[in-house]
Write a protein that holds these residues in place. Structure first.
Motif, PDB file in Angstrom:
ATOM      1  N   ILE A 145      46.930  70.907  74.573  1.00 14.68           N
ATOM      2  CA  ILE A 145      47.708  70.065  75.499  1.00 14.68           C
ATOM      3  C   ILE A 145      48.648  69.103  74.779  1.00 14.68           C
ATOM      4  O   ILE A 145      49.566  68.572  75.385  1.00 14.68           O
ATOM      5  N   THR A 146      48.401  68.872  73.490  1.00 12.93           N
ATOM      6  CA  THR A 146      49.302  67.948  72.797  1.00 12.93           C
ATOM      7  C   THR A 146      50.478  68.724  72.221  1.00 12.93           C
ATOM      8  O   THR A 146      50.295  69.815  71.686  1.00 12.93           O
ATOM      9  N   PRO A 147      51.664  68.169  72.355  1.00 13.97           N
ATOM     10  CA  PRO A 147      52.824  68.863  71.798  1.00 13.97           C
ATOM     11  C   PRO A 147      52.685  68.930  70.282  1.00 13.97           C
ATOM     12  O   PRO A 147      52.194  67.983  69.654  1.00 13.97           O
ATOM     13  N   GLN A 148      53.099  70.045  69.722  1.00 14.90           N
ATOM     14  CA  GLN A 148      53.003  70.209  68.272  1.00 14.90           C
ATOM     15  C   GLN A 148      53.948  69.212  67.601  1.00 14.90           C
ATOM     16  O   GLN A 148      55.114  69.111  67.985  1.00 14.90           O
ATOM     17  N   SER A 149      53.432  68.469  66.655  1.00 13.70           N
ATOM     18  CA  SER A 149      54.274  67.451  66.033  1.00 13.70           C
ATOM     19  C   SER A 149      54.988  68.041  64.809  1.00 13.70           C
ATOM     20  O   SER A 149      54.664  69.122  64.344  1.00 13.70           O
ATOM     21  N   VAL A 150      55.966  67.305  64.329  1.00 17.29           N
ATOM     22  CA  VAL A 150      56.700  67.724  63.135  1.00 17.29           C
ATOM     23  C   VAL A 150      56.100  67.005  61.937  1.00 17.29           C
ATOM     24  O   VAL A 150      55.956  65.788  61.960  1.00 17.29           O
ATOM     25  N   GLN A 151      55.705  67.759  60.935  1.00 20.28           N
ATOM     26  CA  GLN A 151      55.197  67.123  59.722  1.00 20.28           C
ATOM     27  C   GLN A 151      56.261  67.175  58.635  1.00 20.28           C
ATOM     28  O   GLN A 151      56.548  68.240  58.105  1.00 20.28           O
ATOM     29  N   TYR A 152      56.849  66.030  58.379  1.00 23.78           N
ATOM     30  CA  TYR A 152      57.876  65.957  57.353  1.00 23.78           C
ATOM     31  C   TYR A 152      57.231  65.881  55.982  1.00 23.78           C
ATOM     32  O   TYR A 152      56.173  65.275  55.827  1.00 23.78           O
ATOM     33  N   ALA A 153      57.881  66.491  55.015  1.00 24.61           N
ATOM     34  CA  ALA A 153      57.414  66.363  53.638  1.00 24.61           C
ATOM     35  C   ALA A 153      57.766  64.948  53.184  1.00 24.61           C
ATOM     36  O   ALA A 153      58.886  64.494  53.381  1.00 24.61           O
ATOM     37  N   TYR A 154      56.814  64.250  52.634  1.00 23.94           N
ATOM     38  CA  TYR A 154      57.076  62.897  52.163  1.00 23.94           C
ATOM     39  C   TYR A 154      56.935  62.885  50.648  1.00 23.94           C
ATOM     40  O   TYR A 154      56.242  63.712  50.073  1.00 23.94           O
ATOM     41  N   GLY A 155      57.609  61.917  50.037  1.00 24.08           N
ATOM     42  CA  GLY A 155      57.439  61.744  48.589  1.00 24.08           C
ATOM     43  C   GLY A 155      57.811  62.974  47.779  1.00 24.08           C
ATOM     44  O   GLY A 155      57.054  63.389  46.911  1.00 24.08           O
ATOM     45  N   THR A 156      58.981  63.561  48.067  1.00 21.61           N
ATOM     46  CA  THR A 156      59.436  64.672  47.231  1.00 21.61           C
ATOM     47  C   THR A 156      59.689  64.166  45.815  1.00 21.61           C
ATOM     48  O   THR A 156      59.353  64.804  44.834  1.00 21.61           O
ATOM     49  N   PHE A 157      60.299  62.969  45.748  1.00 21.53           N
ATOM     50  CA  PHE A 157      60.403  62.251  44.484  1.00 21.53           C
ATOM     51  C   PHE A 157      59.893  60.840  44.738  1.00 21.53           C
ATOM     52  O   PHE A 157      59.806  60.395  45.876  1.00 21.53           O
ATOM     53  N   LYS A 158      59.566  60.135  43.664  1.00 18.19           N
ATOM     54  CA  LYS A 158      58.969  58.815  43.857  1.00 18.19           C
ATOM     55  C   LYS A 158      59.998  57.760  44.200  1.00 18.19           C
ATOM     56  O   LYS A 158      59.664  56.698  44.697  1.00 18.19           O
ATOM     57  N   SER A 159      61.254  58.040  43.911  1.00 14.37           N
ATOM     58  CA  SER A 159      62.269  57.016  44.071  1.00 14.37           C
ATOM     59  C   SER A 159      63.564  57.668  44.550  1.00 14.37           C
ATOM     60  O   SER A 159      63.675  58.885  44.609  1.00 14.37           O
ATOM     61  N   THR A 160      64.557  56.844  44.862  1.00 11.30           N
ATOM     62  CA  THR A 160      65.843  57.406  45.289  1.00 11.30           C
ATOM     63  C   THR A 160      66.620  57.977  44.101  1.00 11.30           C
ATOM     64  O   THR A 160      67.659  58.583  44.285  1.00 11.30           O
ATOM     65  N   ARG A 161      66.140  57.750  42.880  1.00 17.52           N
ATOM     66  CA  ARG A 161      66.742  58.375  41.699  1.00 17.52           C
ATOM     67  C   ARG A 161      65.699  59.263  41.027  1.00 17.52           C
ATOM     68  O   ARG A 161      64.509  58.902  41.002  1.00 17.52           O
ATOM     69  N   VAL A 162      66.147  60.384  40.515  1.00 15.16           N
ATOM     70  CA  VAL A 162      65.224  61.198  39.715  1.00 15.16           C
ATOM     71  C   VAL A 162      65.106  60.540  38.341  1.00 15.16           C
ATOM     72  O   VAL A 162      64.022  60.143  37.912  1.00 15.16           O
ATOM     73  N   ILE A 163      66.272  60.397  37.664  1.00 14.09           N
ATOM     74  CA  ILE A 163      66.317  59.648  36.410  1.00 14.09           C
ATOM     75  C   ILE A 163      67.608  58.833  36.450  1.00 14.09           C
ATOM     76  O   ILE A 163      67.598  57.646  36.755  1.00 14.09           O
ATOM     77  N   ASN A 164      68.740  59.519  36.194  1.00 15.45           N
ATOM     78  CA  ASN A 164      70.038  58.863  36.360  1.00 15.45           C
ATOM     79  C   ASN A 164      70.624  59.159  37.734  1.00 15.45           C
ATOM     80  O   ASN A 164      71.200  58.305  38.377  1.00 15.45           O
ATOM     81  N   GLY A 165      70.478  60.410  38.132  1.00 15.29           N
ATOM     82  CA  GLY A 165      71.098  60.852  39.367  1.00 15.29           C
ATOM     83  C   GLY A 165      70.207  60.632  40.574  1.00 15.29           C
ATOM     84  O   GLY A 165      69.017  60.345  40.451  1.00 15.29           O
TER      85      GLY A 165
END
Lengths: 300, 180
Positions: free
Chosen positions: A34-54
């Motif tokens: 009865i519950t609508p299937q929710s969307v599971q987003y992948a979280y924490g693909t990288f730890k920060s908005t930068r990988v190293i420089n980029g």
């Protein structure tokens, strides 16, 4: 008869309790249905908005402010006299904010070429499973840099537009599993004015990055930006940027340590102006510190 | 005679399992938890809690999508899902059990009734038998079920690294608020 009755009663009771037991699981199944299937987003693909420089595909979510302090030191191969490069440092200070979950903006100042930059990063697709199946995350980065150096070309007009460069990047990332993430991020850099005739105004580079988590809060990163050879005029001066990094995450901070052949911390600088050669040991130690502040109120 | 008796008993068994299956259902229950530690307090809310009650026996099942918990700091939310709950692997927390004296509750009269709920609580893929006290409020034919209890992180195999013991309490207060 008496024995058979007892047996039958026992059987009946067993059946009854089985039905009751099965009900608990059934109830959960009912809830599932009865519950609508929710969307599971992948979280924490990288730890920060930068990988190293980029940039990585990560964004600042809505209402989160990221204060970044980044340093790249001098050349390691200068030896002890310069304390392996640590006597000199290039600084990068940045304020970055998530306006919405899908768009973040940032303004920063880098000491390399005394550059002031502004960028906007859009999260267009997010990797997810469940109701929406999306194999990758896709982000777009748009950045403008303004050089602040004293005018170095006496024979050219000192126009403001000549100081500007633009970077446009598509970032495609996939979190393969809990530990491994991969990223492909081609980038186009346009410089309004270049140093020499043989330099090109438009430079293209492929970007590759990966991270592997070595524990719950640490990860090992690699980043490589091979510049498209067609626009690779300065074969003898410029190199492709290649960096190794190690992220340590504590509560609200992410510490990123790296060793790289570039001191550039803006896209334009590390993609097109990297001069260090790994084979010669022209390497720089550096770090990024990211501190995230939450400026939004909690929903009750 | 014998066969008739067997059939009768089976029918009786089946009937009592299926009879009076009045179902109360919510999909927007509210569960929130609170951790008080020397360095920081942590609070997170989920409004996507699904629950079902079979009124005849007081059987209850509750399901919480772990990723639906919202924190003030999104970084904290990421750590919660990635480092502690492993939400990609174990996306749901569930409870199945019974409301002990639902039959004693007079559904036609408004009021707040004390009760206990007993059953299996599954968090982080670890199941423990729990018994907690709570209230059922009846108001104009609607039911409001509230409970508040504590869980120990170690009971559910959730490990906090030693350098974060001042950030995360070993005991977590859980509040449940279900409206039917």
């Amino acid at each position: 008869m008496g024995f058979q009755l007892k047996l039958t009663c026992l059987l009946g009771f067993c059946f009854f309790s089985l039905v009751i037991q099965a009900q608990d699981a059934n109830l959960l199944n009912t809830l599932d249905s009865i519950t609508p299937q929710s969307v599971q987003y992948a979280y924490g693909t990288f730890k920060s908005t930068r990988v190293i420089n980029g940039h990585s595909n990560e964004r600042m979510p809505e209402g989160q402010l990221d204060v970044r302090i980044e340093h790249r030191f001098g050349l390691i191969n200068q030896g002890y006299y310069n304390f392996f490069g640590l006597d000199e440092s290039n600084t990068f200070l940045s304020l970055e904010y998530g306006i919405k979950d899908w768009v973040m903006v940032g303004i920063n100042r880098a000491s390399v070429d005394k550059t002031v930059s502004g960028f906007t990063k859009f999260s267009i697709l997010r990797q997810s499973t469940g109701a929406i199946e999306m194999p990758v995350s896709l982000s777009v980065l748009l950045e403008s840099n303004v050089e602040g150096n004293k005018w170095q070309y006496p024979d050219r007009n000192n126009l403001f537009s000549s100081r500007i460069a633009y970077a446009s990047q598509v970032i495609i990332a996939r979190k393969i599993n809990e530990n491994l993430s991969l990223q492909f991020s081609p980038i186009w850099i346009h410089r309004n004015l270049v140093h020499a005739v043989i330099d090109k105004n438009d430079m293209f580079a492929l970007g590759f990055a990966t991270r592997y988590k070595t524990s719950r809060r640490t990860s090992f990163n690699i980043e490589y930006y091979p510049v498209n050879s067609q626009s690779w005029d300065h074969q003898n001066t410029y190199r492709n940027s290649f960096s190794l990094g190690y992220d340590i995450e504590t509560g609200g901070h992410v510490f990123q340590f790296m060793i790289s052949n570039t001191t550039g911390m803006t896209e334009k600088a590390f993609v097109t102006e990297t001069t260090g050669k790994w084979m010669n040991g022209d390497l720089h130690i550096g770090f990024n510190i990211s501190r995230v502040f939450s400026l939004k109120k909690q929903k009750q | 005679m014998k066969n008739k008796l067997i059939i009768l008993i089976f029918i009786f068994g089946l009937f009592s399992a299926l009879s009076a299956q009045t179902r109360l259902i919510t999909k927007t229950g509210h569960v929130w938890f609170y951790s008080h530690a020397p360095i920081e307090d942590i609070e997170a809310h989920s409004h996507q809690v699904a629950a079902i009650i079979l009124t005849a026996k007081g059987t209850i099942a509750v399901m919480i999508p772990v990723m639906s918990f919202e924190f003030k700091k999104t970084l904290m939310q990421e750590h919660f899902n990635e480092n502690y709950m492993q939400s990609a692997k174990y996306p749901k927390a569930t409870f199945t059990g019974g409301i002990n004296n639902l039959s004693e509750i007079n559904v036609s009269r408004n009021g707040i009734y004390k009760t206990t709920v007993e059953g299996d609580l599954t968090i982080h893929n670890v199941t423990n038998h729990v018994k907690v006290a709570g209230t059922v409020e009846v108001k104009d034919g609607k039911y409001f079920i509230k409970t508040k209890f504590k869980v120990l992180l170690k009971d559910y195999n959730i490990v906090v690294e030693s350098r974060f013991v001042n950030n995360i309490s070993p005991t977590i207060d859980i509040n449940v608020d279900l409206d039917f």
